[in-house]
Design a protein around this motif. Structure first.
Motif, mmCIF file in Angstrom:
data_model
loop_
_atom_site.group_PDB
_atom_site.id
_atom_site.type_symbol
_atom_site.label_atom_id
_atom_site.label_comp_id
_atom_site.label_asym_id
_atom_site.label_seq_id
_atom_site.Cartn_x
_atom_site.Cartn_y
_atom_site.Cartn_z
ATOM 1 N N ARG A 55 1.663 3.285 1.229
ATOM 2 C CA ARG A 55 0.602 2.451 0.656
ATOM 3 C C ARG A 55 1.127 1.657 -0.543
ATOM 4 N NH1 ARG A 55 -5.067 2.634 1.450
ATOM 5 N NH2 ARG A 55 -4.930 4.667 2.453
ATOM 6 N N VAL A 56 1.922 2.308 -1.386
ATOM 7 C CA VAL A 56 2.452 1.600 -2.565
ATOM 8 C C VAL A 56 3.349 0.447 -2.107
ATOM 9 C CG1 VAL A 56 3.977 1.809 -4.562
ATOM 10 C CG2 VAL A 56 2.257 3.559 -4.138
ATOM 11 N N THR A 57 4.177 0.707 -1.106
ATOM 12 C CA THR A 57 5.041 -0.357 -0.582
ATOM 13 C C THR A 57 4.183 -1.525 -0.083
ATOM 14 O OG1 THR A 57 6.673 1.298 0.092
ATOM 15 C CG2 THR A 57 6.868 -0.876 1.102
ATOM 16 N N ALA A 58 3.162 -1.200 0.700
ATOM 17 C CA ALA A 58 2.350 -2.261 1.331
ATOM 18 C C ALA A 58 1.522 -3.027 0.300
ATOM 19 C CB ALA A 58 1.433 -1.635 2.391
ATOM 20 N N VAL A 59 0.832 -2.306 -0.583
ATOM 21 C CA VAL A 59 -0.043 -3.003 -1.543
ATOM 22 C C VAL A 59 0.812 -3.840 -2.500
ATOM 23 C CG1 VAL A 59 -1.841 -2.743 -3.291
ATOM 24 C CG2 VAL A 59 -1.826 -1.213 -1.314
ATOM 25 N N LEU A 106 9.791 -0.136 6.379
ATOM 26 C CA LEU A 106 10.166 -1.470 6.872
ATOM 27 C C LEU A 106 9.039 -2.089 7.711
ATOM 28 C CD1 LEU A 106 13.916 -0.892 7.873
ATOM 29 C CD2 LEU A 106 12.992 -1.774 5.716
ATOM 30 N N ALA A 107 8.076 -1.269 8.129
ATOM 31 C CA ALA A 107 6.897 -1.807 8.826
ATOM 32 C C ALA A 107 5.692 -1.900 7.883
ATOM 33 C CB ALA A 107 6.549 -0.916 10.022
ATOM 34 N N PHE A 108 5.911 -1.618 6.597
ATOM 35 C CA PHE A 108 4.825 -1.666 5.600
ATOM 36 C C PHE A 108 5.165 -2.638 4.471
ATOM 37 C CE2 PHE A 108 1.632 1.602 6.634
ATOM 38 C CZ PHE A 108 2.216 2.137 7.761
ATOM 39 N N HIS A 135 -8.849 2.066 0.559
ATOM 40 C CA HIS A 135 -9.285 2.042 1.955
ATOM 41 C C HIS A 135 -8.573 3.109 2.788
ATOM 42 C CE1 HIS A 135 -10.747 0.557 5.753
ATOM 43 N NE2 HIS A 135 -11.610 -0.168 5.052
ATOM 44 N N GLN A 136 -9.352 3.790 3.613
ATOM 45 C CA GLN A 136 -8.795 4.877 4.433
ATOM 46 C C GLN A 136 -7.804 4.381 5.487
ATOM 47 O OE1 GLN A 136 -8.582 8.240 4.886
ATOM 48 N NE2 GLN A 136 -9.186 8.076 2.742
ATOM 49 N N ASP A 137 -8.007 3.127 5.950
ATOM 50 C CA ASP A 137 -7.212 2.646 7.082
ATOM 51 C C ASP A 137 -5.842 2.134 6.603
ATOM 52 O OD1 ASP A 137 -6.219 1.590 9.399
ATOM 53 O OD2 ASP A 137 -8.084 0.578 9.974
ATOM 54 N N LEU A 138 -4.944 3.073 6.392
ATOM 55 C CA LEU A 138 -3.613 2.728 5.883
ATOM 56 C C LEU A 138 -2.870 1.776 6.826
ATOM 57 C CD1 LEU A 138 -1.192 3.160 3.965
ATOM 58 C CD2 LEU A 138 -0.663 5.234 5.264
ATOM 59 N N LEU A 139 -3.069 1.981 8.127
ATOM 60 C CA LEU A 139 -2.338 1.128 9.076
ATOM 61 C C LEU A 139 -2.803 -0.326 8.984
ATOM 62 C CD1 LEU A 139 -2.050 3.451 12.202
ATOM 63 C CD2 LEU A 139 -0.405 3.070 10.373
ATOM 64 N N ARG A 166 -0.429 -3.445 8.247
ATOM 65 C CA ARG A 166 -0.300 -4.635 9.108
ATOM 66 C C ARG A 166 -0.345 -5.915 8.267
ATOM 67 N NH1 ARG A 166 -3.403 -1.502 12.696
ATOM 68 N NH2 ARG A 166 -5.362 -2.452 12.020
ATOM 69 N N MET A 167 -1.189 -5.910 7.228
ATOM 70 C CA MET A 167 -1.260 -7.113 6.361
ATOM 71 C C MET A 167 0.078 -7.311 5.643
ATOM 72 S SD MET A 167 -4.951 -6.949 4.510
ATOM 73 C CE MET A 167 -6.248 -5.989 5.241
ATOM 74 N N ALA A 168 0.615 -6.222 5.104
ATOM 75 C CA ALA A 168 1.886 -6.332 4.380
ATOM 76 C C ALA A 168 3.005 -6.755 5.325
ATOM 77 C CB ALA A 168 2.225 -4.991 3.716
#
Ligand code: V47
Length: 390
Positions: free
Chosen positions: A298-302, A329-331, A56-60, A64-66
């Motif tokens: 992205r890797v941190t968040a996913v 820290l925000a991801f 997904h293009q919307d990384l932010l 936010r989910m993570a």
């Protein structure tokens, strides 16, 4: 620095699920609404969900989910520890193509520390207040079970309260092969000599399509997983990692963390996941650019979203650099790792991060990111000190 006093973890974030409020906060794009709904409900994400989060293009929105998951687990706390890495030798038999650290014994810059050198380095970090040493090295036939057992007995005799986080599963597999012993026997002997927990290195990318290209000479995914399973069964805690930003694709990263999640379902022995950003300089893959900032985040968040059963995700500043680590820290990340002091593996591969950070600077970086820094020991007990660390 004053002696540390260990206490219980601070109360976990006092969150009360309010689905409507949380869904609103996520502001998920329509084509991620179903994934966002699962995240808010605390439902497990699938392989396909992981792929969609990567694509997904919307990384932010992914971030936010993570961040919601991180906040539910840890509130505004970000952990760090005072530690030191010691790498007793860079002589290594494996010749992994992503590695700039390993040398042949005949290379002019090959090095081999003696036990006294290891003790001297440990003494320095103990004087600086360290609660942990992280010891890993190349696979070298003379640095065998007997040498390392003596090293750990020597460290425990000199520094009884220093936590010894040592040996990747790759090293355990190497000792087993070298001495024709079972994994269990190797682990038992190392524990008897003083091993307290295991770091998460050597996992790289499990999928055979990639593993065969980047580290064909070392233990495969099944053996890595088996060794951690056996260590957990003996009560040892460990960490887990993933090396990204080289030849792997989204599906390999999703596959990797789902294999870790499956083991964690069985054992609950992993404490933290550490995404490791590939540094290409001085490696056989130096033609690659290395991961972008977007991929780091992205890797941190996913990973935070897929690894719903691993409590901590580190923003390892040594590899991410201080700035990206702060943003991570925000991801989804909630742990800044440690002061580290003398890391060679990734600095040989061109990392521009400093060799060490002071406690004051680590705390500053965490505070500036809007979080509360909390010192922990290796097992995530909170460490309280009477005098503020330097
Ligand atoms: O296994 C090697 C990686 C790992 C490169 O458990 C590289 O708390 C980037 O595992 N570019 C070792 N990475 C480091 C490690 C680790 C670090 C911090 C904390 C913990 C923990 C574990 O470094 C290796 C490999 O995956 N690595 N070469 C490179 N060129």
């Amino acid at each position: 620095m004053s002696a540390p006093v260990k206490g219980p973890l601070p109360a976990r974030a006092d969150w009360h699920a309010d689905s409507a409020r949380d869904l609103k906060r996520l502001r998920a794009p329509t084509d991620l609404a179903d994934v966002a709904a699962k995240v808010v409900a605390g439902e497990r994400l699938s392989f396909d969900d992981g792929m969609r989060l990567y694509e997904h293009q919307d990384l932010l929105a992914v971030g936010r989910m993570a961040d919601l998951v991180r906040e539910r687990l840890h509130g505004d706390v970000v952990y760090y520890n005072i530690n030191r890495h010691i790498e007793p030798t860079n002589v290594c038999a494996t010749e992994c193509v992503f590695c700039a650290f390993g040398r042949k014994a005949s290379d002019p810059d090959a090095y081999e520390m003696g036990l006294e050198e290891v003790y001297e380095r440990a003494a320095i970090c103990v004087a600086e207040g360290a609660t942990e040493v992280h010891i890993v090295a190349g696979l070298h036939p003379q640095y065998d079970l007997a040498w390392y057992s003596e090293m750990m007995r020597g460290l425990k005799a000199r520094f009884p309260s220093l936590h010894l986080k040592c040996f990747t599963a790759v090293e355990i597999a190497y000792f087993a092969n070298l001495h024709r012993l079972s994994h269990e026997t190797v682990i038992d002997r190392l524990v008897a000599a003083g091993l307290d927990s295991m770091p998460g290195g050597g996992a790289e990318i499990f999928h055979p399509e990639i593993r065969v290209k980047i580290c064909d000479n070392k233990c495969d995914a099944d053996e890595w997983i088996t060794i951690h399973r056996k260590a957990h069964a003996k009560g040892l805690k460990s960490n887990c990692t993933m090396l990204y930003g080289h030849l792997e694709r989204d599906e390999h990263r999703v596959d990797h963390v789902l294999r870790l999640r499956a083991l964690q379902d069985e054992t609950n022995g992993f404490q933290a996941f550490i995404p490791l950003a590939f540094h290409p300089q001085n490696t056989a893959l130096s033609y690659l650019p290395g991961p972008s900032g977007r991929l780091d985040l992205r890797v941190t968040a996913v990973s935070r979203l897929l690894l719903d059963n691993v409590p901590h995700v580190k923003a390892y500043w040594i590899m991410l650099g201080e700035k990206t680590a702060q943003v991570a820290l925000a991801f989804g990340a909630n742990d800044f790792d440690g002061t580290v002091a003398e890391e060679n593996i990734v600095h040989m591969a061109g990392a521009e991060s400093p060799q060490a950070l002071t406690v004051a600077h680590l705390r500053h970086l965490i505070r500036e990111a809007g979080r509360t820094p909390v010192e922990r020991d290796t097992l995530y007990n909170v460490v309280r000190r009477e005098t503020a660390p330097a």
